[in-house]
Write a protein that holds these residues in place. Structure first.
Motif, PDB file in Angstrom:
ATOM      1  N   LEU A 184       0.835  -1.198   0.000  1.00  0.00           N
ATOM      2  CA  LEU A 184       0.000   0.000   0.000  1.00  0.00           C
ATOM      3  C   LEU A 184       0.871   1.249   0.000  1.00  0.00           C
ATOM      4  CD1 LEU A 184      -2.691   1.518   0.266  1.00  0.00           C
ATOM      5  CD2 LEU A 184      -2.581   1.129   2.734  1.00  0.00           C
ATOM      6  N   LYS A 185       1.917   1.259   0.801  1.00  0.00           N
ATOM      7  CA  LYS A 185       2.806   2.426   0.865  1.00  0.00           C
ATOM      8  C   LYS A 185       3.396   2.725  -0.504  1.00  0.00           C
ATOM      9  CE  LYS A 185       6.841   2.114   2.884  1.00  0.00           C
ATOM     10  NZ  LYS A 185       7.941   2.100   3.895  1.00  0.00           N
ATOM     11  N   ASP A 186       3.819   1.690  -1.214  1.00  0.00           N
ATOM     12  CA  ASP A 186       4.397   1.894  -2.543  1.00  0.00           C
ATOM     13  C   ASP A 186       3.383   2.512  -3.500  1.00  0.00           C
ATOM     14  OD1 ASP A 186       6.825   0.900  -1.752  1.00  0.00           O
ATOM     15  OD2 ASP A 186       6.537  -1.090  -2.630  1.00  0.00           O
ATOM     16  N   VAL A 187       2.141   2.039  -3.447  1.00  0.00           N
ATOM     17  CA  VAL A 187       1.111   2.565  -4.345  1.00  0.00           C
ATOM     18  C   VAL A 187       0.803   4.026  -4.016  1.00  0.00           C
ATOM     19  CG1 VAL A 187      -1.331   2.384  -4.980  1.00  0.00           C
ATOM     20  CG2 VAL A 187       0.086   0.335  -4.891  1.00  0.00           C
ATOM     21  N   ILE A 188       0.737   4.361  -2.730  1.00  0.00           N
ATOM     22  CA  ILE A 188       0.494   5.754  -2.331  1.00  0.00           C
ATOM     23  C   ILE A 188       1.629   6.636  -2.815  1.00  0.00           C
ATOM     24  CG2 ILE A 188       0.275   7.337  -0.380  1.00  0.00           C
ATOM     25  CD1 ILE A 188      -1.063   5.066   1.180  1.00  0.00           C
ATOM     26  N   GLN A 189       2.860   6.207  -2.601  1.00  0.00           N
ATOM     27  CA  GLN A 189       4.016   7.015  -2.989  1.00  0.00           C
ATOM     28  C   GLN A 189       4.097   7.188  -4.503  1.00  0.00           C
ATOM     29  OE1 GLN A 189       7.242   4.880  -1.088  1.00  0.00           O
ATOM     30  NE2 GLN A 189       7.035   6.043   0.816  1.00  0.00           N
ATOM     31  N   ASP A 190       3.720   6.164  -5.242  1.00  0.00           N
ATOM     32  CA  ASP A 190       3.820   6.236  -6.700  1.00  0.00           C
ATOM     33  C   ASP A 190       2.718   7.093  -7.323  1.00  0.00           C
ATOM     34  OD1 ASP A 190       6.016   4.597  -6.627  1.00  0.00           O
ATOM     35  OD2 ASP A 190       4.945   2.767  -7.153  1.00  0.00           O
ATOM     36  N   ASN A 191       1.566   7.174  -6.664  1.00  0.00           N
ATOM     37  CA  ASN A 191       0.415   7.829  -7.285  1.00  0.00           C
ATOM     38  C   ASN A 191       0.009   9.139  -6.629  1.00  0.00           C
ATOM     39  OD1 ASN A 191      -0.861   5.716  -9.350  1.00  0.00           O
ATOM     40  ND2 ASN A 191      -0.087   4.575  -7.591  1.00  0.00           N
ATOM     41  N   TYR A 192       0.378   9.345  -5.381  1.00  0.00           N
ATOM     42  CA  TYR A 192      -0.012  10.559  -4.676  1.00  0.00           C
ATOM     43  C   TYR A 192       1.221  11.163  -3.997  1.00  0.00           C
ATOM     44  CZ  TYR A 192      -4.700   8.646  -5.405  1.00  0.00           C
ATOM     45  OH  TYR A 192      -5.854   8.129  -5.972  1.00  0.00           O
ATOM     46  N   GLN A 193       2.124  11.696  -4.822  1.00  0.00           N
ATOM     47  CA  GLN A 193       3.376  12.232  -4.289  1.00  0.00           C
ATOM     48  C   GLN A 193       3.139  13.397  -3.332  1.00  0.00           C
ATOM     49  OE1 GLN A 193       2.832  11.716  -7.551  1.00  0.00           O
ATOM     50  NE2 GLN A 193       4.314  10.130  -8.153  1.00  0.00           N
ATOM     51  N   GLU A 194       2.009  14.088  -3.470  1.00  0.00           N
ATOM     52  CA  GLU A 194       1.729  15.210  -2.580  1.00  0.00           C
ATOM     53  C   GLU A 194       1.498  14.764  -1.137  1.00  0.00           C
ATOM     54  OE1 GLU A 194      -2.219  14.190  -4.669  1.00  0.00           O
ATOM     55  OE2 GLU A 194      -0.059  14.129  -5.063  1.00  0.00           O
ATOM     56  N   LEU A 195       1.343  13.449  -0.927  1.00  0.00           N
ATOM     57  CA  LEU A 195       1.188  12.930   0.429  1.00  0.00           C
ATOM     58  C   LEU A 195       2.505  12.417   1.006  1.00  0.00           C
ATOM     59  CD1 LEU A 195      -2.221  10.997   0.217  1.00  0.00           C
ATOM     60  CD2 LEU A 195      -1.780  13.326   0.996  1.00  0.00           C
ATOM     61  N   SER A 196       3.603  12.712   0.333  1.00  0.00           N
ATOM     62  CA  SER A 196       4.898  12.341   0.896  1.00  0.00           C
ATOM     63  C   SER A 196       5.132  13.157   2.169  1.00  0.00           C
ATOM     64  CB  SER A 196       6.027  12.588  -0.109  1.00  0.00           C
ATOM     65  OG  SER A 196       6.087  13.953  -0.461  1.00  0.00           O
ATOM     66  N   LEU A 197       5.833  12.581   3.109  1.00  0.00           N
ATOM     67  CA  LEU A 197       5.964  13.204   4.425  1.00  0.00           C
ATOM     68  C   LEU A 197       6.635  14.573   4.360  1.00  0.00           C
ATOM     69  CD1 LEU A 197       6.942  10.147   6.659  1.00  0.00           C
ATOM     70  CD2 LEU A 197       4.669  11.092   6.167  1.00  0.00           C
ATOM     71  N   ASP A 198       7.544  14.757   3.418  1.00  0.00           N
ATOM     72  CA  ASP A 198       8.225  16.044   3.351  1.00  0.00           C
ATOM     73  C   ASP A 198       7.350  17.151   2.793  1.00  0.00           C
ATOM     74  OD1 ASP A 198       8.122  15.025   0.801  1.00  0.00           O
ATOM     75  OD2 ASP A 198      10.183  15.551   0.280  1.00  0.00           O
ATOM     76  N   ARG A 199       6.177  16.793   2.277  1.00  0.00           N
ATOM     77  CA  ARG A 199       5.260  17.810   1.759  1.00  0.00           C
ATOM     78  C   ARG A 199       4.092  18.088   2.703  1.00  0.00           C
ATOM     79  NH1 ARG A 199       4.558  16.740  -4.766  1.00  0.00           N
ATOM     80  NH2 ARG A 199       6.770  16.384  -5.244  1.00  0.00           N
ATOM     81  N   LEU A 200       3.998  17.328   3.779  1.00  0.00           N
ATOM     82  CA  LEU A 200       2.905  17.499   4.732  1.00  0.00           C
ATOM     83  C   LEU A 200       3.402  18.228   5.976  1.00  0.00           C
ATOM     84  CD1 LEU A 200       1.273  13.942   4.526  1.00  0.00           C
ATOM     85  CD2 LEU A 200       0.373  16.051   3.532  1.00  0.00           C
ATOM     86  N   ALA A 201       2.649  19.236   6.393  1.00  0.00           N
ATOM     87  CA  ALA A 201       3.035  19.999   7.579  1.00  0.00           C
ATOM     88  C   ALA A 201       2.715  19.210   8.844  1.00  0.00           C
ATOM     89  CB  ALA A 201       2.292  21.334   7.604  1.00  0.00           C
ATOM     90  N   ASN A 202       3.527  19.428   9.890  1.00  0.00           N
ATOM     91  CA  ASN A 202       3.222  18.836  11.189  1.00  0.00           C
ATOM     92  C   ASN A 202       1.988  19.492  11.783  1.00  0.00           C
ATOM     93  OD1 ASN A 202       5.369  17.021  11.292  1.00  0.00           O
ATOM     94  ND2 ASN A 202       6.759  18.556  12.157  1.00  0.00           N
ATOM     95  N   GLN A 203       1.190  18.720  12.490  1.00  0.00           N
ATOM     96  CA  GLN A 203      -0.010  19.262  13.103  1.00  0.00           C
ATOM     97  C   GLN A 203       0.315  20.132  14.313  1.00  0.00           C
ATOM     98  OE1 GLN A 203      -2.501  15.881  13.941  1.00  0.00           O
ATOM     99  NE2 GLN A 203      -3.271  15.752  11.854  1.00  0.00           N
ATOM    100  N   MET A 204       1.378  19.811  15.004  1.00  0.00           N
ATOM    101  CA  MET A 204       1.772  20.556  16.201  1.00  0.00           C
ATOM    102  C   MET A 204       3.281  20.740  16.191  1.00  0.00           C
ATOM    103  SD  MET A 204      -1.066  21.099  17.941  1.00  0.00           S
ATOM    104  CE  MET A 204      -0.768  21.282  19.694  1.00  0.00           C
TER     105      MET A 204
END
Length: 254
Positions: A184-204
């Protein structure tokens, strides 16, 4: 795998598990209606939705688990219904998963243990029958231009997969759950690069960013920026989803 998903997105996204044991797509449609209603009522933004049904739909008619059986044509239709309902609610990042392969002999032993008998019994599910449902997922994913995890095919590529990944011919061992997460992780990374951890802000903020003696002052200064980061991330995600949808519309028109 759900816990691994939550760990992966810790402090980035909240992972909500709404998988219910024994459910088929016929009942899952009603479940999804409730989930989407709660999301809308609470004003939540869904960054990603996984849809994983089929192991119960593929229970064989006329066998011990026939109450869970859903014909493959209806199964495919139900998956499409879920996809359209999610998209209508503003969910545009969706990953489908196929049902896993089945260990036929282990299913026989499982039923014998449950029934307290040693006489031969037919399996309630089979590898061959589950293949129809895995193919239905692939077909629906292609029709709606969505990524999917082909667990049915991938798990069988490992020698000894029946014993390594499945504890009773159907449910996963810890190693099987880990395999699901990795695929699942591979499919997410291959298809939804905007959800990579370096593009997501920390909540706190991280703990070492706090003022150890003036937390209220620090918080009053930091909260507006946190809100701005969250809103910017949501806007970027929405823009990415809109661009993806526009691309799908254009390819459909072409």
């Amino acid at each position: 795998w759900g816990a691994a998903l939550a760990h992966h997105f810790a402090r980035k996204l909240d992972v909500i598990n709404r998988g219910f044991g024994g459910y088929n797509t016929r009942w899952g449609i009603k479940l999804l209606e409730q989930v989407l209603q709660q999301v809308q009522q609470q004003g939540q933004h869904v960054a990603l939705m996984t849809i994983w049904f089929g192991a119960n739909d593929a229970a064989l008619p006329g066998r011990s688990a026939e109450r869970q059986h859903v014909p493959v044509a209806e199964y495919a239709s139900n998956l499409e219904h879920m996809i359209k309902a999610a998209q209508a609610a503003g969910v545009h990042r969706i990953v489908l998963l196929t049902p896993p392969p089945v260990g036929n002999d282990a299913r026989v032993r499982h039923q014998q243990i449950r029934m307290g008998i040693s006489d031969p019994v037919p399996p309630d599910r089979t590898l061959e029958y589950a293949q129809q449902y895995a193919q239905a997922v692939a077909d629906v994913a292609a029709k709606h231009k969505l990524p999917f995890v082909d667990l049915y095919k991938t798990l069988q590529q490992t020698d000894g997969w029946r014993e390594l990944y499945l504890e009773d011919g159907l449910h996963f061992t810890p190693e099987g759950s880990r395999k699901v997460w990795l695929e699942l992780k591979d499919v997410i990374q291959d298809n939804y690069q905007e959800l990579s951890l370096d593009r997501l802000a920390n909540q706190m903020p991280w703990w070492d960013q706090w003022n150890d003696t003036q937390p209220d002052t620090y918080w009053s200064d930091t909260l507006p920026q946190l809100k701005a980061n969250t809103e910017a991330a949501a806007a970027a995600a929405a823009a990415g989803a809109a661009a993806s949808k526009q691309g799908q519309d254009n390819s459909t028109m072409n």
